[in-house]
Each structure stands twice: as structure tokens, then as C-alpha cells.
Design a protein around this motif. Structure first.
Motif, mmCIF file in Angstrom:
data_model
loop_
_atom_site.group_PDB
_atom_site.id
_atom_site.type_symbol
_atom_site.label_atom_id
_atom_site.label_comp_id
_atom_site.label_asym_id
_atom_site.label_seq_id
_atom_site.Cartn_x
_atom_site.Cartn_y
_atom_site.Cartn_z
ATOM 1 N N PRO A 65 45.923 47.680 31.059
ATOM 2 C CA PRO A 65 45.112 46.485 31.370
ATOM 3 C C PRO A 65 45.426 45.926 32.744
ATOM 4 O O PRO A 65 44.539 45.399 33.418
ATOM 5 C CB PRO A 65 45.515 45.505 30.275
ATOM 6 C CG PRO A 65 46.015 46.366 29.171
ATOM 7 C CD PRO A 65 46.680 47.528 29.797
ATOM 8 N N ALA A 66 46.660 46.054 33.212
ATOM 9 C CA ALA A 66 47.011 45.534 34.543
ATOM 10 C C ALA A 66 46.244 46.265 35.628
ATOM 11 O O ALA A 66 45.805 45.659 36.622
ATOM 12 C CB ALA A 66 48.518 45.695 34.761
ATOM 13 N N ALA A 67 46.078 47.526 35.451
ATOM 14 C CA ALA A 67 45.322 48.293 36.459
ATOM 15 C C ALA A 67 43.858 47.900 36.447
ATOM 16 O O ALA A 67 43.208 47.861 37.505
ATOM 17 C CB ALA A 67 45.467 49.796 36.177
ATOM 18 N N GLN A 68 43.278 47.542 35.247
ATOM 19 C CA GLN A 68 41.870 47.156 35.184
ATOM 20 C C GLN A 68 41.659 45.807 35.865
ATOM 21 O O GLN A 68 40.659 45.572 36.546
ATOM 22 C CB GLN A 68 41.405 47.124 33.742
ATOM 23 C CG GLN A 68 41.389 48.488 33.080
ATOM 24 C CD GLN A 68 40.951 48.401 31.624
ATOM 25 O OE1 GLN A 68 40.685 47.302 31.116
ATOM 26 N NE2 GLN A 68 40.909 49.567 30.977
ATOM 27 N N LYS A 69 42.660 44.890 35.679
ATOM 28 C CA LYS A 69 42.535 43.594 36.332
ATOM 29 C C LYS A 69 42.603 43.736 37.845
ATOM 30 O O LYS A 69 41.869 43.047 38.576
ATOM 31 C CB LYS A 69 43.666 42.663 35.843
ATOM 32 C CG LYS A 69 43.484 42.237 34.383
ATOM 33 C CD LYS A 69 44.622 41.306 33.975
ATOM 34 C CE LYS A 69 44.464 40.831 32.510
ATOM 35 N NZ LYS A 69 45.562 39.902 32.071
ATOM 36 N N LYS A 70 43.468 44.637 38.331
ATOM 37 C CA LYS A 70 43.510 44.857 39.756
ATOM 38 C C LYS A 70 42.209 45.427 40.280
ATOM 39 O O LYS A 70 41.773 45.114 41.403
ATOM 40 C CB LYS A 70 44.670 45.787 40.091
ATOM 41 C CG LYS A 70 46.043 45.172 39.885
ATOM 42 C CD LYS A 70 47.133 46.174 40.260
ATOM 43 C CE LYS A 70 48.514 45.554 40.072
ATOM 44 N NZ LYS A 70 49.583 46.499 40.431
ATOM 45 N N ALA A 71 41.584 46.220 39.475
ATOM 46 C CA ALA A 71 40.314 46.786 39.906
ATOM 47 C C ALA A 71 39.218 45.746 39.998
ATOM 48 O O ALA A 71 38.322 45.817 40.818
ATOM 49 C CB ALA A 71 39.916 47.940 38.938
ATOM 50 N N GLN A 72 39.211 44.765 39.085
ATOM 51 C CA GLN A 72 38.219 43.712 39.105
ATOM 52 C C GLN A 72 38.471 42.783 40.309
ATOM 53 O O GLN A 72 37.533 42.189 40.852
ATOM 54 C CB GLN A 72 38.284 42.908 37.801
ATOM 55 C CG GLN A 72 37.828 43.730 36.610
ATOM 56 C CD GLN A 72 37.968 42.972 35.304
ATOM 57 O OE1 GLN A 72 38.421 41.792 35.293
ATOM 58 N NE2 GLN A 72 37.550 43.591 34.175
#
Length: 291
Positions: A284-291
Motif C-alpha cells: 500500500p505504501a508504494a500505491q500511495k506514492k504513486a498517487q
């Protein structure tokens, strides 16, 4: 009988092909046997005597004239003997045998042929060195007569040689051929090789460099050189210079480059990076960085 073109061409050859050859001319107002060739470019002395003896043994003429002219070549006859050329090409002739270059003719060739006529034809011989007019007064009982004349050999060259050949040709006509009108005759004009080269003729003599022959000597025994008073007895490092300036500079540069290489290798080997630093984050941390 008209002279053939081949016969005249053989008599008028412009250049003597060989140094040791000379022309031979035989012509007659009576025919020879059919097997005898009229002209030949090159024959030996034996071949000439054999062919001429066969023709002379027919004994079908009244006068036999034998002329020996030493040292005359084919080029001499073609250039300075108009009377002989005219006599050899006369239309009254029925027999001809002309050799442009005869190899090995000698002063005795004419004498040998005259001896053949003397034996085969029982001919009488005129006094030596008689002209034709003198010889005709010596005929006996209707027998054939032999007239012989020997010209002197000349070692002259150039214009002197040309004049000598012209005088020989003129004497041949004035003292012999002119008195043969109305008679059956046979003429043998024999020559010998010339001993003198023309002034403009150059003889090429090749020269070759001869290599020096040297035998190789091989030392089969090993032996130490004998000591001499001039031997150098200095120490090794005094006699020879091992560390030259160039060699010393090369060693220093090599040490500098090796030190730089070692520092680089040690720097690369000191890097500490974890194995997870290169993995892609999927949480999930990587998805938030992507957003």
C-alpha cells in the motif's frame, strides 16, 4: 632459262648470318641433274663438295673456271660484286647451285672440286694463274680445260674492304668472264670466312659476376677463450648499467598506476547495499506514492 627469284634472292643476301660462313656460287651453261637444288641458305663444306662434285662429274662443258676469293662474305657480293651477280643470273645458264652461307669452306675447296673434274672428265689444266685468254690457247685435243685463279686474302675493313671486293669483281669479269662468250663453261666461285669484322659490327660478350666461394667452418669443440691482458676485471655492477633512466621512470609510472588501481578496487569493494534496495515495492505504501 630465266633465273628463279629464289636463286637471285639467295645470291643477294644483304647480311652475313654467321661469322664463320661464306658464300659458294656454281653456275653453268649446261644443265645439272634434276635432283640438285638451285639455291640453299645454309650448307656445310661436305654437303657443298658432294653436291658440286655430282654436278661437275657430268662433264658437259668445255671450260671449267675455279676461282677462290678468301675473306669475302655474302654481303660483300651483294653490295660490291655486280659482275658476278650478273654472270650468275644470265639467261644463258641452265645450271645453278648457290649457297648463301656455306659453313667451313677452305682454300682447298676449289682445288678439291678441280681434282674431281680432272679425274672424271680427263680435263687438262692450264698454267697456274693464267687468264682465260691465255688458257684457251693451251687446249689439247678437244679436252675440257681447267682454269684456276686464287685471289689474295685481305684483312681490310670499311671502304678499303669495299674497294678490294670491287677490284676482285672487276678482275674476274675482265680476265675471265668476258672471254667465255660462245663457249660452254662452268664457273665455281668459292670463298672462305672473313677474319675481319666490319667496323660497325659489335660483338656482344656477356660478363657475369662470379660469386666468392666460402667454406663454412663449424666449431665442433667447446673451449673457453684464453685469458688476455686486456680482460675487464671490474665488478659486475660497475661494468654494466642495469637501471637506466628510462627503466627507472617506467618502474615509477607502473607503481603509480598500480596504486590508483588498488584504490579504485578497494572503493568498489567497500560499498554496502542491501539486497532489497533493488526490489520493487508492491505494498500500500508504494500505491500511495504513486498517487
Amino acid at each position: 632459262m630465266r633465273p628463279s627469284i629464289i636463286t637471285l634472292a639467295a645470291l643477294a643476301a644483304g647480311v652475313s648470318a654467321f661469322k664463320d660462313t661464306s658464300p659458294f656460287v656454281l653456275f653453268s651453261t649446261s644443265p645439272f641433274h634434276t635432283g640438285l637444288e638451285k639455291s640453299a641458305p645454309l650448307r656445310t663444306n661436305d654437303e657443298v663438295i658432294t653436291a658440286a662434285s655430282t654436278a661437275l662429274s657430268l662433264c658437259n662443258t668445255e671450260v671449267y673456271l675455279f676461282v677462290n676469293a678468301p675473306g669475302i662474305t655474302s654481303s660483300d657480293l651483294s653490295s660490291h660484286a655486280p659482275h658476278l651477280r650478273r654472270a650468275a643470273s644470265d639467261r644463258k645458264l641452265y645450271g645453278r647451285y648457290i649457297v648463301t652461307e656455306a659453313l667451313g669452306l677452305t682454300a682447298s675447296t676449289a682445288d678439291n672440286l678441280a681434282e674431281v673434274v680432272r679425274k672424271e672428265c680427263r680435263a687438262s689444266t692450264a698454267d697456274e694463274s693464267s687468264t682465260m685468254a691465255q688458257a684457251l690457247t693451251q687446249t689439247q685435243g678437244g679436252k675440257p680445260i681447267i682454269v684456276s685463279w686464287n685471289y689474295e686474302s685481305s684483312t681490310a675493313a670499311g671502304e678499303s674492304r669495299d674497294a678490294m671486293v670491287a677490284n676482285t669483281d672487276a678482275h674476274f669479269y675482265n680476265n675471265f668472264m668476258r672471254d667465255l662468250e660462245g663457249l660452254k663453261y662452268t664457273v665455281v666461285f668459292s670463298t672462305t670466312p672473313s677474319d675481319t669484322l666490319a667496323a660497325d659490327e659489335i660483338t656482344y660478350e656477356p660478363t657475369f659476376d662470379v660469386g666468392v666461394h666460402m667454406d663454412l667452418k663449424r666449431a665442433l669443440l667447446t673451449r673457453a677463450p684464453a685469458p688476455t691482458a686486456s680482460n675487464d676485471t671490474r665488478p659486475l655492477f660497475e661494468k654494466y648499467q642495469y637501471f637506466t633512466p628510462g627503466l627507472f621512470m617506467g618502474i615509477l609510472v607502473s607503481l603509480l598506476l598500480l596504486s590508483i588501481l588498488s584504490v579504485g578496487i578497494s572503493a568498489i569493494s567497500s560499498l554496502e547495499v542491501s539486497y532489497g534496495a533493488f526490489e520493487k515495492e508492491m505494498g500500500p505504501a508504494a500505491q500511495k506514492k504513486a498517487q
